[in-house]
Motif scaffolding. Structure first.
Motif, PDB file in Angstrom:
ATOM      1  N   TYR A  22       0.839  -1.197   0.000  1.00  0.00           N
ATOM      2  CA  TYR A  22       0.000   0.000   0.000  1.00  0.00           C
ATOM      3  C   TYR A  22       0.874   1.247   0.000  1.00  0.00           C
ATOM      4  O   TYR A  22       2.105   1.164   0.119  1.00  0.00           O
ATOM      5  N   CYS A  23       0.241   2.401  -0.135  1.00  0.00           N
ATOM      6  CA  CYS A  23       0.970   3.668  -0.246  1.00  0.00           C
ATOM      7  C   CYS A  23       0.700   4.580   0.947  1.00  0.00           C
ATOM      8  O   CYS A  23      -0.333   4.466   1.622  1.00  0.00           O
ATOM      9  N   GLU A  24       1.633   5.497   1.161  1.00  0.00           N
ATOM     10  CA  GLU A  24       1.471   6.529   2.179  1.00  0.00           C
ATOM     11  C   GLU A  24       1.817   7.887   1.570  1.00  0.00           C
ATOM     12  O   GLU A  24       2.847   8.042   0.912  1.00  0.00           O
ATOM     13  N   ASP A  25       0.957   8.859   1.808  1.00  0.00           N
ATOM     14  CA  ASP A  25       1.162  10.234   1.364  1.00  0.00           C
ATOM     15  C   ASP A  25       1.535  11.079   2.575  1.00  0.00           C
ATOM     16  O   ASP A  25       0.723  11.282   3.481  1.00  0.00           O
ATOM     17  N   GLN A  26       2.782  11.550   2.610  1.00  0.00           N
ATOM     18  CA  GLN A  26       3.280  12.360   3.722  1.00  0.00           C
ATOM     19  C   GLN A  26       3.391  13.840   3.351  1.00  0.00           C
ATOM     20  O   GLN A  26       4.006  14.614   4.078  1.00  0.00           O
ATOM     21  N   PHE A  37       6.097  10.380  -0.889  1.00  0.00           N
ATOM     22  CA  PHE A  37       5.245   9.240  -1.204  1.00  0.00           C
ATOM     23  C   PHE A  37       6.022   7.946  -0.983  1.00  0.00           C
ATOM     24  O   PHE A  37       7.112   7.768  -1.529  1.00  0.00           O
ATOM     25  N   VAL A  38       5.441   7.065  -0.183  1.00  0.00           N
ATOM     26  CA  VAL A  38       6.134   5.848   0.229  1.00  0.00           C
ATOM     27  C   VAL A  38       5.267   4.632  -0.072  1.00  0.00           C
ATOM     28  O   VAL A  38       4.069   4.618   0.230  1.00  0.00           O
ATOM     29  N   GLU A  39       5.881   3.620  -0.681  1.00  0.00           N
ATOM     30  CA  GLU A  39       5.192   2.346  -0.848  1.00  0.00           C
ATOM     31  C   GLU A  39       5.638   1.415   0.270  1.00  0.00           C
ATOM     32  O   GLU A  39       6.829   1.241   0.505  1.00  0.00           O
ATOM     33  N   HIS A  40       4.671   0.844   0.976  1.00  0.00           N
ATOM     34  CA  HIS A  40       4.955  -0.076   2.074  1.00  0.00           C
ATOM     35  C   HIS A  40       4.569  -1.493   1.681  1.00  0.00           C
ATOM     36  O   HIS A  40       3.581  -1.708   0.972  1.00  0.00           O
ATOM     37  N   GLY A  41       5.330  -2.457   2.151  1.00  0.00           N
ATOM     38  CA  GLY A  41       4.967  -3.860   2.034  1.00  0.00           C
ATOM     39  C   GLY A  41       5.058  -4.473   3.416  1.00  0.00           C
ATOM     40  O   GLY A  41       6.092  -4.346   4.078  1.00  0.00           O
ATOM     41  N   VAL A  42       3.976  -5.069   3.887  1.00  0.00           N
ATOM     42  CA  VAL A  42       3.977  -5.611   5.237  1.00  0.00           C
ATOM     43  C   VAL A  42       3.521  -7.063   5.255  1.00  0.00           C
ATOM     44  O   VAL A  42       2.778  -7.515   4.374  1.00  0.00           O
TER      45      VAL A  42
END
Length: 216
Positions: free
Chosen positions: A158-162, A185-190
């Motif tokens: 998913y993505c994060e908008d900072q 903008f960061v793409e996270h994988g968890v």
């Protein structure tokens, strides 16, 4: 920082981490870096953030005034995936609340983060506290994709908008301004793991800062 070159590589790495976890391995690269707090200009809002969810039994997130978290999650039509995404949202809010309070020992953080993810984010919060920083503004999480569910493990990208969040000096409350950039903008994988109580918790996490797939 644990950067991957593309979203595909990130997803593949998370899938591999799931396999290692299932086999009892621990060769992960969790993220302990500070994120979501040093970007953009201040928000005009000074209202306290509401609770994360209207769901019965949802945890309460008593964010300080000016700190908000938005989870842009669409129903998937699959009740298992919807539960995973709901609990992932709680985990992300718990992380931001720990930063806002400079305290990784708050109950909601301990409830929704375990293993490498808990250790990495705890270290990040304490490092931030040592630097004398607070946070304010809004972060948003979006473009969630549950890539795989295997028993009590699941992988999510998913993505994060900072771009509307920034750091403050904890002693004065003064904003630490930075120039907006692609790194907002960061793409996270968890990797999420389901406990015996049915709750999904963040177990491992990787990220790709500046990911083109997350820019908006």
């Amino acid at each position: 920082m644990n950067k991957c070159t593309t979203g595909g590589v990130l997803a593949a790495t998370i899938a591999a981490a799931m396999l290692l976890t299932a086999c009892g391995g621990s060769d992960s690269k969790d993220s302990g870096d500070i994120k979501g707090v040093e970007r953009s200009t201040p928000s005009k809002s000074d209202e306290a953030s509401p609770s994360a969810s209207a769901d019965p039994g949802a945890p309460k997130f008593d964010f300080p005034k000016g700190v908000t978290v938005t989870n842009e999650v669409e129903p998937t039509g699959d009740p298992v995936k919807d539960k995973i995404l709901r609990d992932l949202g709680y985990a992300n809010e718990a992380i931001k609340l720990a930063y806002a309070k400079q305290d990784p020992d708050i109950p909601v953080f301990k409830e929704y983060l375990i293993g490498d993810a808990a250790r990495g984010w705890r270290g990040g919060v304490l490092k931030f506290k040592d630097q004398g920083k607070g946070i304010t503004g809004n972060v948003a999480f979006y473009k969630h994709d549950v890539r795989k569910v295997n028993g009590d493990l699941a992988s999510v990208v998913y993505c994060e908008d900072q771009s509307h969040a920034y750091a403050t000096r904890a002693d004065t409350g003064k904003a630490i301004r930075t120039t907006p950039s692609a790194d907002d903008f960061v793409e996270h994988g968890v990797t999420m793991q389901k406990g015996k109580d049915g709750t999904w918790r963040m177990l491992r996490t990787l990220d790709d800062r500046g990911a083109a797939t997350c820019r908006r």
